[in-house]
Design an enzyme around this catalytic site. Sequence first.
Site: not given
Length: 589
Positions: A311-313
């Site tokens: 998720y995300c980074l």
Amino acid sequence: MRSPPHADPSHGPSAIDLPLKVGIARFANGLSPASLAQAQTDWWLHLLVSPARQSQLAASALHKWQAWLHYLARAAQGPCEGCVTPAPQDKRFARPEWQRFPYNALAQAFLLQQQWWDEATHGVRGVSRHHEEVTAFVARQWLDMLSPSNVPLLNPQVLQETLRTGGANLAKGAANWARDAMALGAGGRARGLQAFEPGKTLALTPGQVVMRNHLVELIQYEPATPTVWREPVLVVPSWIMKFYILDLTPQDSLVRHLVAQGHTVFMLSWRNPGSADADLGLDDYLQFGVLDALAAVRKRCPGAGVNAMGYCLGGTLLAMAAAWLGARGDATLRSVSLLAAQVDFQEPGELGLFIDESQIAFLEDIMAEHGYLDGQRMAGAFQLINSRDLVWSKLVHEYLMGARTPVTPLRAWNADATRLPARMHSEYLRRLYLQNDLADGRYRFHGEPVNLEAIRVPLYLLATERDHVSPWTSVYQLLRIARAPATFVLCAGGHNVGIVNPPDGPLASPEAAYRTGAWAPREAPAKPLLWFAHAQVHAGSWWPHWCQWLAQQSSRRVKARPVTGLRVRGHTIPAPGRYVSGAPQEPAP
């Protein structure tokens, strides 16, 4: 602290410079004044030597002035159609009070001025694109601050409430402001957040910490079904946020939903770094985070490939791991799911406003003071990007209207800031955002290139339509790089709300919807907006669609077994673990 990889040690932050730069950073909310000045100067000088553009802007200003005078005459006689329509996400003038004269005329004057400044800061020949975007951003910040909705005597809602309560709203607003200022000034949490604590009111899905090193705890959740899919699911969240965004409450927990569908779920929980961790780099996060976790999951689920999700980074890091493992012929991963995760930073969205050489050097100098970037500075950047909703709407609602915004689990999680090690954050900004090394194939790990084309396992890419952090068109770019079968899903909502989107229960959104597309290996995807125009739309949450896809990547179901936790000093550690609360690290056995 090691010097950043791009620089000679003599070019690092000087102890003589630090007091001045840290003081400037506090005043400027972490933004580099030099970076802002460069952008403004570039725009202003090129505008000065562009008489044609000046003439166009003068003509536009005159046209807007005439349009407003014409509207003023009509509005004074009764309700009428405005000469400019606010953007769909701009709700400042949507209330009925703003449709009455003279407030409607004030709103129209402001919107016309806003429109003119948008024209003025764009299209000046010779201005670099980055400087143009920064200049437009600064203009928006000033305009949002000067909006008539922020002025008590010009806001009809505030005036009406003041008359109704005899000024009690302003007294309550002053009390709200004083409480917030005292809490933040003392370094404490804002009011109402104390009721939300991981392990007590949040992050309640049962589980145990099964692996720990100096950087992460690995949590395995207890099975909720008699049989489970043979292939486990490893979740890699971003380290700029606490993992329990995916396990907020039982009603909106993605982790609980996965477990209920028969998946064995593992979760990474990143330790909140301190000054002693200043030397941790991006490669450390890849090795001691994702790769160590994958090894531990394989040890607990021998013979089964891992369905990993980032998720995300955390998704960016997982993509790097998948590419590195793929190039080595390692079969650890069975599939990869990336949620709101960028790998190509050529179009990074509004966060790119804060990424240039001046800004990164300024941040490096700030981080040199303590060895990390404080989470509050990162939160400040996000507030600036969406200041209309996160700053000025709060001013009106809480400090002028005297109301209180209810503290929700998501708001409490959002306030639970994390820190970023200085070296890692510098490498992340320079190598990924500024130089785009990952997408261009220049990033190396353990001396070997990380080539995204080496990802061969099935991909599930998810983006959200209103994402200020990972624009969906940027997330989409992995489709043109990877050579693997891919499914792309675009759901409604923003970076967090679009992800935390349960399919049923009291927190299910009636407006939830998503678009889907699928590509075979090496099949060229359509351009993003063209795909969007023709993609099939589905009503509801994307969670069931992903769970169905995960089931297709799994082989068979096996008997579920209870989780045996890691013993530290004779005791196991139940989920959500100790790193999530910032507790001191205990030595791993």
